[in-house]
Scaffold this motif. Sequence first.
Motif, short mmCIF file in Angstrom:
data_model
loop_
_atom_site.label_atom_id
_atom_site.label_comp_id
_atom_site.label_asym_id
_atom_site.label_seq_id
_atom_site.Cartn_x
_atom_site.Cartn_y
_atom_site.Cartn_z
N ALA A 66 0.67 -1.56 -0.12
CA ALA A 66 0.29 -0.56 0.02
C ALA A 66 0.57 1.35 0.18
CB ALA A 66 -0.48 -0.31 1.15
N ASP A 67 1.80 0.90 0.47
CA ASP A 67 2.94 2.30 0.93
C ASP A 67 3.09 2.70 -0.25
OD1 ASP A 67 2.61 2.82 3.17
OD2 ASP A 67 4.53 1.58 3.99
N GLU A 68 3.77 1.33 -1.78
CA GLU A 68 3.74 2.33 -2.99
C GLU A 68 2.82 2.62 -4.06
OE1 GLU A 68 6.65 -0.89 -5.38
OE2 GLU A 68 7.42 -1.40 -3.45
N PHE A 69 2.32 2.46 -3.32
CA PHE A 69 0.89 3.28 -4.18
C PHE A 69 0.50 3.90 -3.61
CE2 PHE A 69 -4.28 3.63 -4.03
CZ PHE A 69 -3.55 3.53 -5.66
N ILE A 70 0.30 4.42 -2.50
CA ILE A 70 0.18 5.61 -2.01
C ILE A 70 0.91 7.00 -2.51
CG2 ILE A 70 -0.21 7.41 -0.35
CD1 ILE A 70 -2.17 4.62 1.48
N GLY A 71 2.03 6.59 -2.54
CA GLY A 71 3.82 7.56 -3.38
C GLY A 71 3.98 7.55 -4.35
N ALA A 94 -5.40 7.51 5.40
CA ALA A 94 -5.43 6.13 6.56
C ALA A 94 -6.13 6.11 5.95
CB ALA A 94 -5.24 7.19 8.04
N VAL A 95 -8.22 7.25 6.00
CA VAL A 95 -8.95 6.12 5.02
C VAL A 95 -8.60 5.08 3.92
CG1 VAL A 95 -11.00 5.78 4.62
CG2 VAL A 95 -10.05 7.76 6.23
N LEU A 96 -7.29 5.25 3.15
CA LEU A 96 -7.32 4.99 1.90
C LEU A 96 -6.72 3.59 2.54
CD1 LEU A 96 -7.19 4.13 -1.01
CD2 LEU A 96 -5.26 5.71 -1.06
N ARG A 97 -5.90 3.57 3.41
CA ARG A 97 -4.88 2.92 3.52
C ARG A 97 -5.55 1.42 4.62
NH1 ARG A 97 0.58 2.91 4.22
NH2 ARG A 97 1.46 5.56 4.19
N GLN A 98 -6.99 1.93 5.42
CA GLN A 98 -7.55 0.40 5.93
C GLN A 98 -8.93 -0.40 4.83
OE1 GLN A 98 -9.99 2.90 8.54
NE2 GLN A 98 -11.43 1.27 9.52
N LEU A 99 -8.74 1.23 4.17
CA LEU A 99 -10.21 0.70 2.78
C LEU A 99 -8.68 -0.81 2.22
CD1 LEU A 99 -12.70 0.71 1.29
CD2 LEU A 99 -11.73 2.51 -0.35
N ILE A 100 -7.94 -0.53 1.72
CA ILE A 100 -7.21 -1.36 1.21
C ILE A 100 -6.64 -3.00 2.03
CG2 ILE A 100 -4.66 -1.83 0.30
CD1 ILE A 100 -4.54 0.93 -0.72
N GLU A 101 -6.75 -2.69 3.46
CA GLU A 101 -6.49 -2.86 4.54
C GLU A 101 -7.77 -4.82 5.07
OE1 GLU A 101 -5.64 -5.00 8.74
OE2 GLU A 101 -5.13 -2.96 8.08
N GLN A 124 -8.67 -8.29 2.82
CA GLN A 124 -8.74 -9.51 3.79
C GLN A 124 -10.08 -10.21 4.06
OE1 GLN A 124 -9.64 -7.24 7.85
NE2 GLN A 124 -7.62 -6.65 7.88
N ARG A 125 -10.81 -9.40 2.89
CA ARG A 125 -12.00 -9.73 2.43
C ARG A 125 -12.21 -10.80 1.12
NH1 ARG A 125 -16.96 -5.14 5.04
NH2 ARG A 125 -16.60 -5.23 6.69
N ASN A 126 -10.89 -10.66 0.56
CA ASN A 126 -10.77 -10.86 -1.12
C ASN A 126 -11.55 -10.11 -1.76
OD1 ASN A 126 -9.60 -12.33 -2.69
ND2 ASN A 126 -11.19 -13.91 -3.16
N GLN A 127 -12.19 -8.78 -1.88
CA GLN A 127 -12.95 -8.00 -2.25
C GLN A 127 -12.32 -6.41 -3.20
OE1 GLN A 127 -16.58 -7.70 0.26
NE2 GLN A 127 -17.92 -7.75 -2.04
N GLY A 128 -11.49 -6.94 -3.34
CA GLY A 128 -10.74 -5.80 -3.79
C GLY A 128 -9.05 -6.23 -3.06
N ASP A 129 -7.87 -4.94 -4.28
CA ASP A 129 -6.80 -5.18 -4.32
C ASP A 129 -6.32 -4.40 -4.91
OD1 ASP A 129 -4.02 -6.25 -3.24
OD2 ASP A 129 -4.70 -8.48 -3.96
N ILE A 130 -4.47 -4.37 -4.88
CA ILE A 130 -3.48 -3.23 -5.69
C ILE A 130 -2.50 -4.27 -7.43
CG2 ILE A 130 -2.20 -0.87 -5.83
CD1 ILE A 130 -2.45 -1.03 -3.25
N TRP A 131 -2.96 -3.80 -8.13
CA TRP A 131 -1.82 -4.08 -9.21
C TRP A 131 -0.75 -2.75 -9.61
CZ3 TRP A 131 -6.65 -5.43 -8.16
CH2 TRP A 131 -7.19 -7.13 -8.66
N GLY A 132 0.42 -3.65 -9.84
CA GLY A 132 1.29 -2.52 -9.45
C GLY A 132 1.95 -3.06 -11.26
N GLY A 133 2.16 -2.22 -11.81
CA GLY A 133 3.52 -2.36 -13.10
C GLY A 133 5.09 -2.36 -13.21
N TYR A 134 5.84 -3.41 -12.54
CA TYR A 134 7.41 -2.93 -12.67
C TYR A 134 8.37 -3.04 -13.37
CZ TYR A 134 6.00 -3.11 -7.26
OH TYR A 134 5.45 -2.41 -6.22
#
Length: 250
Positions: free
Chosen positions: A105-110, A128-135, A139-149
């Motif tokens: 999440a830190d990389e995404f927010i950055g 802070a709300v965004l971090r909590q939402l991601i977490e 946990q519920r397997n209803q969201g995630d972050i994808w990144g391209g490296y």
Amino acid sequence: MGPWIAAASADSKYTSLLGKRQVILGELASQLAHLHVFQQNFAWTITDWLPFYWQGFRQTTRYTYLLSGLRQPSRIWENMSQQTRRNIIKAEKKYQIQVRRNIPADEFIGIQRQTFQRQRLAAPKGEAVLRQLIEVCRQRNQGDIWGGYDANGQLHAAVFIVWQENSAYYLAGGGNPALRQSGAHSLVMWKAMQEIAAFTDHFDFEGSMIPGVERFFREFGARQTPYFAISKGKLNLWKRFLIHLSKRRQ
């Protein structure tokens, strides 16, 4: 957001259904009418705002972009613009971008901060709300972050997407301003859609009135769909000052 009304039975007459909805929405609008200020974007599925109009509310039409048929990726590919397809191929072949799920999440927010800086906008509030939402979504397997490296481990672009059975929603994203030429944002979005197809067949880009963002959504072949922004009242100068002051203290 906005009102949610349970689905009617298949044999309901349209005139009865419309009348019932207007009664429900009218009751809701009457409970909100006393507020000094009200602003909310309704879901695109709400097509009748007359009960709010009758209570003195205002409406502005905005647009989101919807994709259906995630489980038929070849059809989505065919309906994309040539530019989007070129960007995907360029990112994958020329720049060797690898897309990963569950990035920190830190990389995404950055990288989201970098996008705001490029647009000369203030840093986004509520991290802070965004971090909590991601977490919670993870946990519920209803969201995630994808990144391209790239091969050097540089993050070019990232997207945060949530989903339920009836649709997925693109909530936030960002890209490294110095690496925009790679086309990674298009590739990351495309790869994420293919994985999300395991959970839903529909995708909501969540809309934007910004020309460049609107074009990015549209060129995936998504269908332009209007939704209502409902409002009432107007903040006076003193209340605007108090809101501005509270934001500075956050």
